[in-house]
Design a protein around this motif. Structure first.
Motif, PDB file in Angstrom:
ATOM      1  N   LEU A 223      -9.487  -4.071 -38.057  1.00 39.09           N
ATOM      2  CA  LEU A 223      -8.585  -5.008 -37.374  1.00 39.09           C
ATOM      3  C   LEU A 223      -8.757  -4.958 -35.859  1.00 39.09           C
ATOM      4  CD1 LEU A 223      -5.428  -4.160 -39.496  1.00 39.09           C
ATOM      5  CD2 LEU A 223      -7.021  -6.046 -39.833  1.00 39.09           C
ATOM      6  N   HIS A 224      -8.992  -6.143 -35.292  1.00 37.02           N
ATOM      7  CA  HIS A 224      -9.244  -6.250 -33.846  1.00 37.02           C
ATOM      8  C   HIS A 224      -8.257  -7.186 -33.161  1.00 37.02           C
ATOM      9  CE1 HIS A 224     -12.903  -3.995 -32.967  1.00 37.02           C
ATOM     10  NE2 HIS A 224     -13.272  -4.280 -34.195  1.00 37.02           N
ATOM     11  N   TYR A 248      -8.064   2.172 -38.534  1.00 33.56           N
ATOM     12  CA  TYR A 248      -8.560   1.786 -37.209  1.00 33.56           C
ATOM     13  C   TYR A 248      -7.761   0.573 -36.764  1.00 33.56           C
ATOM     14  CZ  TYR A 248     -12.066   0.020 -33.783  1.00 33.56           C
ATOM     15  OH  TYR A 248     -12.725  -0.426 -32.664  1.00 33.56           O
ATOM     16  N   LEU A 249      -7.307   0.579 -35.524  1.00 33.94           N
ATOM     17  CA  LEU A 249      -6.585  -0.571 -34.995  1.00 33.94           C
ATOM     18  C   LEU A 249      -6.943  -0.770 -33.535  1.00 33.94           C
ATOM     19  CD1 LEU A 249      -4.411  -2.766 -35.452  1.00 33.94           C
ATOM     20  CD2 LEU A 249      -2.713  -1.110 -34.656  1.00 33.94           C
ATOM     21  N   ASP A 250      -7.350  -1.980 -33.218  1.00 33.02           N
ATOM     22  CA  ASP A 250      -7.652  -2.367 -31.844  1.00 33.02           C
ATOM     23  C   ASP A 250      -6.440  -3.119 -31.309  1.00 33.02           C
ATOM     24  OD1 ASP A 250      -8.600  -3.410 -29.489  1.00 33.02           O
ATOM     25  OD2 ASP A 250     -10.457  -4.187 -30.321  1.00 33.02           O
ATOM     26  N   ILE A 251      -5.729  -2.512 -30.357  1.00 31.85           N
ATOM     27  CA  ILE A 251      -4.501  -3.102 -29.829  1.00 31.85           C
ATOM     28  C   ILE A 251      -4.503  -2.975 -28.307  1.00 31.85           C
ATOM     29  CG2 ILE A 251      -3.250  -0.927 -30.294  1.00 31.85           C
ATOM     30  CD1 ILE A 251      -0.755  -2.786 -30.824  1.00 31.85           C
ATOM     31  N   ALA A 252      -4.617  -4.084 -27.627  1.00 31.10           N
ATOM     32  CA  ALA A 252      -4.735  -4.071 -26.166  1.00 31.10           C
ATOM     33  C   ALA A 252      -3.364  -3.833 -25.528  1.00 31.10           C
ATOM     34  CB  ALA A 252      -5.319  -5.397 -25.686  1.00 31.10           C
ATOM     35  N   GLU A 283       2.681   7.009 -39.454  1.00 33.14           N
ATOM     36  CA  GLU A 283       2.533   6.217 -40.672  1.00 33.14           C
ATOM     37  C   GLU A 283       1.109   6.243 -41.231  1.00 33.14           C
ATOM     38  OE1 GLU A 283       4.881   4.215 -42.455  1.00 33.14           O
ATOM     39  OE2 GLU A 283       6.260   5.508 -41.346  1.00 33.14           O
ATOM     40  N   VAL A 284       0.109   6.375 -40.362  1.00 28.83           N
ATOM     41  CA  VAL A 284      -1.292   6.380 -40.802  1.00 28.83           C
ATOM     42  C   VAL A 284      -1.966   7.621 -40.212  1.00 28.83           C
ATOM     43  CG1 VAL A 284      -3.427   5.048 -40.998  1.00 28.83           C
ATOM     44  CG2 VAL A 284      -1.240   3.847 -40.728  1.00 28.83           C
ATOM     45  N   PRO A 285      -1.822   8.760 -40.867  1.00 29.65           N
ATOM     46  CA  PRO A 285      -2.448   9.987 -40.349  1.00 29.65           C
ATOM     47  C   PRO A 285      -3.966   9.802 -40.198  1.00 29.65           C
ATOM     48  CG  PRO A 285      -0.888  10.501 -42.099  1.00 29.65           C
ATOM     49  CD  PRO A 285      -1.018   9.008 -42.082  1.00 29.65           C
ATOM     50  N   GLY A 286      -4.462  10.227 -39.054  1.00 28.65           N
ATOM     51  CA  GLY A 286      -5.894  10.104 -38.793  1.00 28.65           C
ATOM     52  C   GLY A 286      -6.328   8.764 -38.236  1.00 28.65           C
ATOM     53  N   ILE A 287      -5.373   7.853 -37.995  1.00 25.32           N
ATOM     54  CA  ILE A 287      -5.741   6.547 -37.459  1.00 25.32           C
ATOM     55  C   ILE A 287      -6.467   6.702 -36.132  1.00 25.32           C
ATOM     56  CG2 ILE A 287      -3.567   6.186 -36.199  1.00 25.32           C
ATOM     57  CD1 ILE A 287      -3.721   3.224 -36.985  1.00 25.32           C
ATOM     58  N   HIS A 288      -7.461   5.847 -35.905  1.00 26.83           N
ATOM     59  CA  HIS A 288      -8.152   5.781 -34.611  1.00 26.83           C
ATOM     60  C   HIS A 288      -7.695   4.517 -33.898  1.00 26.83           C
ATOM     61  CE1 HIS A 288     -10.387   9.189 -35.806  1.00 26.83           C
ATOM     62  NE2 HIS A 288     -11.429   9.002 -35.025  1.00 26.83           N
ATOM     63  N   LEU A 289      -7.164   4.691 -32.713  1.00 31.68           N
ATOM     64  CA  LEU A 289      -6.666   3.573 -31.928  1.00 31.68           C
ATOM     65  C   LEU A 289      -7.665   3.209 -30.834  1.00 31.68           C
ATOM     66  CD1 LEU A 289      -2.930   4.647 -31.499  1.00 31.68           C
ATOM     67  CD2 LEU A 289      -3.874   3.018 -33.155  1.00 31.68           C
ATOM     68  N   ARG A 290      -7.998   1.928 -30.780  1.00 29.60           N
ATOM     69  CA  ARG A 290      -8.788   1.397 -29.670  1.00 29.60           C
ATOM     70  C   ARG A 290      -7.863   0.559 -28.811  1.00 29.60           C
ATOM     71  NH1 ARG A 290     -12.868  -0.501 -26.900  1.00 29.60           N
ATOM     72  NH2 ARG A 290     -14.381   0.939 -27.802  1.00 29.60           N
ATOM     73  N   ARG A 316      -4.232  10.164 -25.632  1.00 32.69           N
ATOM     74  CA  ARG A 316      -5.514  10.534 -26.229  1.00 32.69           C
ATOM     75  C   ARG A 316      -6.012   9.477 -27.216  1.00 32.69           C
ATOM     76  NH1 ARG A 316      -7.257  15.281 -24.938  1.00 32.69           N
ATOM     77  NH2 ARG A 316      -8.601  15.494 -26.774  1.00 32.69           N
ATOM     78  N   PHE A 317      -6.213   8.280 -26.682  1.00 29.38           N
ATOM     79  CA  PHE A 317      -6.764   7.208 -27.506  1.00 29.38           C
ATOM     80  C   PHE A 317      -8.194   7.560 -27.913  1.00 29.38           C
ATOM     81  CE2 PHE A 317      -3.564   5.101 -24.876  1.00 29.38           C
ATOM     82  CZ  PHE A 317      -2.809   4.485 -25.871  1.00 29.38           C
ATOM     83  N   GLU A 318      -8.492   7.350 -29.181  1.00 30.64           N
ATOM     84  CA  GLU A 318      -9.844   7.651 -29.665  1.00 30.64           C
ATOM     85  C   GLU A 318     -10.877   6.710 -29.046  1.00 30.64           C
ATOM     86  OE1 GLU A 318      -6.986   9.457 -32.397  1.00 30.64           O
ATOM     87  OE2 GLU A 318      -7.125   7.430 -31.556  1.00 30.64           O
ATOM     88  N   ARG A 319     -10.457   5.494 -28.759  1.00 35.24           N
ATOM     89  CA  ARG A 319     -11.351   4.496 -28.167  1.00 35.24           C
ATOM     90  C   ARG A 319     -10.597   3.796 -27.045  1.00 35.24           C
ATOM     91  NH1 ARG A 319     -13.979   7.157 -31.231  1.00 35.24           N
ATOM     92  NH2 ARG A 319     -14.838   6.541 -33.263  1.00 35.24           N
ATOM     93  N   LEU A 320     -11.229   3.645 -25.898  1.00 38.82           N
ATOM     94  CA  LEU A 320     -10.559   2.963 -24.788  1.00 38.82           C
ATOM     95  C   LEU A 320     -11.594   2.301 -23.886  1.00 38.82           C
ATOM     96  CD1 LEU A 320      -7.556   4.109 -22.689  1.00 38.82           C
ATOM     97  CD2 LEU A 320      -9.650   3.500 -21.479  1.00 38.82           C
TER      98      LEU A 320
END
Length: 431
Positions: A223-224, A248-252, A283-290, A316-320
């Protein structure tokens, strides 16, 4: 110059790429051969799909148009067409400034190009595409436009009001793509969060994702471009319960200080943002947030920036990713604010932010060393096979470099043991 061959050049985002892929499918149905993104003209006709989002993107689009216009002057090209966001917004100006272009189209009327070539538009192929990505993944655009009123953003000026595609139409496209071998889908929109409100009078993103995940052959959904305000939290249940929905969630988020969020017209507060991130991780253990952050918006003080820097260190966002503010004409910022942060300061702040993120990204990757992860193979290079985990979106995220100790098949999934970590990539071997 090859007769009946058309070069299609796509600039900008993956949403533009989907438009190009639909155009290319129509052109192929009308007997043309296609080359996507050639470095120089190959065919007798060229179509440039432009981006008009920020200054750098507009400059790249104009530079590309001028390059192909020069080729046309030298008789290396018979016809030149331009479509997309830049010409949607600046068509009259472009027509006056670059007369070498045979015709300009906007973002939504590009199908007229088919009839202007003397060919027929095939309605039965309206959701078909000529995939330009590796055949095992595709971008899936679920809507057009945006109803948000962020101060800095020109997208609503270009794309207009939000228009959701129907769930049935999207399902049909997914089934067709699966039949063509696509396994992985990147859901994209200007704003995923809003999906369904215009069409169904309620937020339908969770239901849409569930229904796509039910389609046989869909192995990964990612999801982007979600929006934080009024986020449909039932989506987190879907992500947790469905194995083929990537964690995985891409949320600006753009910023964190209440001062800046108000100036940016983001309709969310610092505390609400912090609580939302906490909810994601619970709610989502291990989720990676961008996420994406903006520096140098009008009114941003050094204190605002330091607050942002501290927030990134804590979250500590996994992706930024980060980008400097660009003053776009016609936006709320253009009408109400002065671009008062010097370009040098913008660059310094962006560099400082990305230095912090590089350390976080390395730490996140190091935590994966020794683990065995499911990886899809994208391509083969001289020394490695290159793949991605569920936490890695194509083009924007890191990759997994896999030792060549046995042959692997492009587009297949493998279990890979992670042996070492770089700031943005992982190194591994087949488990």
């Amino acid at each position: 110059m090859i007769k009946n061959k058309i070069d299609v050049i796509t600039l900008g985002c993956s949403k533009n790429l989907v438009d190009s892929e639909r155009l290319m499918r129509q052109l192929v149905a009308n007997g043309y051969t296609i080359e996507h993104d050639p470095r120089e003209p190959r065919g007798e006709i060229a179509v440039i799909n432009t981006c008009g989002f920020i200054g750098d993107a507009k400059e790249e689009s104009i530079g590309t148009i001028l390059s192909f216009a020069e080729a046309k002057k030298k008789n290396q090209l018979r016809k030149l067409f331009v479509m997309g966001c830049l010409s949607e917004r600046y068509r009259k100006e472009l027509e006056q400034e670059i007369p070498e272009v045979d015709k300009f189209y906007g973002k939504f009327d590009w199908n007229a190009l088919i009839s202007d070539l003397g060919k027929s538009y095939h309605n039965e192929l309206s959701t078909d595409r000529m995939i330009s990505t590796p055949p095992h993944y595709a971008y899936l655009k679920i809507s057009e436009g945006c109803d948000r009123t962020c101060s800095y953003c020109s997208i609503p000026l270009i794309t207009g009001k939000y228009k959701s595609r129907s769930i049935g139409d999207i399902e049909d496209e997914v089934r067709h793509l699966v039949a063509d071998g696509v396994k992985e889908f990147q859901l994209i929109a200007q704003d995923l969060t809003y999906y369904g409100l215009d069409l169904y009078q309620s937020m339908k993103l969770p239901e849409l994702v569930e229904r796509i995940s039910d389609i046989e052959g869909v192995q990964w959904i990612r999801l982007h471009y979600a929006y934080p305000a009024h986020f449909p939290t039932d989506l987190l249940r879907v992500m947790r319960e469905r194995d083929n929905v990537c964690n995985y969630l891409d949320i600006a988020l753009q910023h964190i200080s209440d001062h800046m969020l108000k100036l940016m017209r983001r309709n969310i507060s610092k505390q609400q943002t912090i609580e939302l991130i906490k909810l994601f991780r619970e709610e989502v253990p291990g989720i990676h947030l961008r996420t994406t952050m903006m520096v140098g918006h009008p009114g941003e003080t050094q204190e605002d920036f330091e607050e942002l820097l501290d927030f990134v260190q804590q979250s500590r966002f996994e992706r930024l990713g980060a980008f400097p503010y660009s003053h776009e004409e016609g936006t709320y910022s253009d009408r109400h604010y002065i671009d008062d942060v010097p370009a040098e300061t913008k660059q310094q702040r962006m560099d400082a932010l990305m230095d912090v993120q590089e350390e976080i990204a390395l730490s996140v990757n190091k935590s994966k060393v020794g683990k065995t992860m499911k990886v899809i193979i994208d391509r083969e290079e001289q020394d490695y096979f290159i793949g991605r985990t569920e936490f890695d979106s194509p083009e924007v995220d890191g990759e997994v470099l896999i030792e060549k100790n046995q042959p692997l098949t492009i587009g297949q999934f493998y279990d890979v043991k992670i042996k070492s970590a770089l700031p943005f990539d992982l190194l591994g071997t087949i488990a």
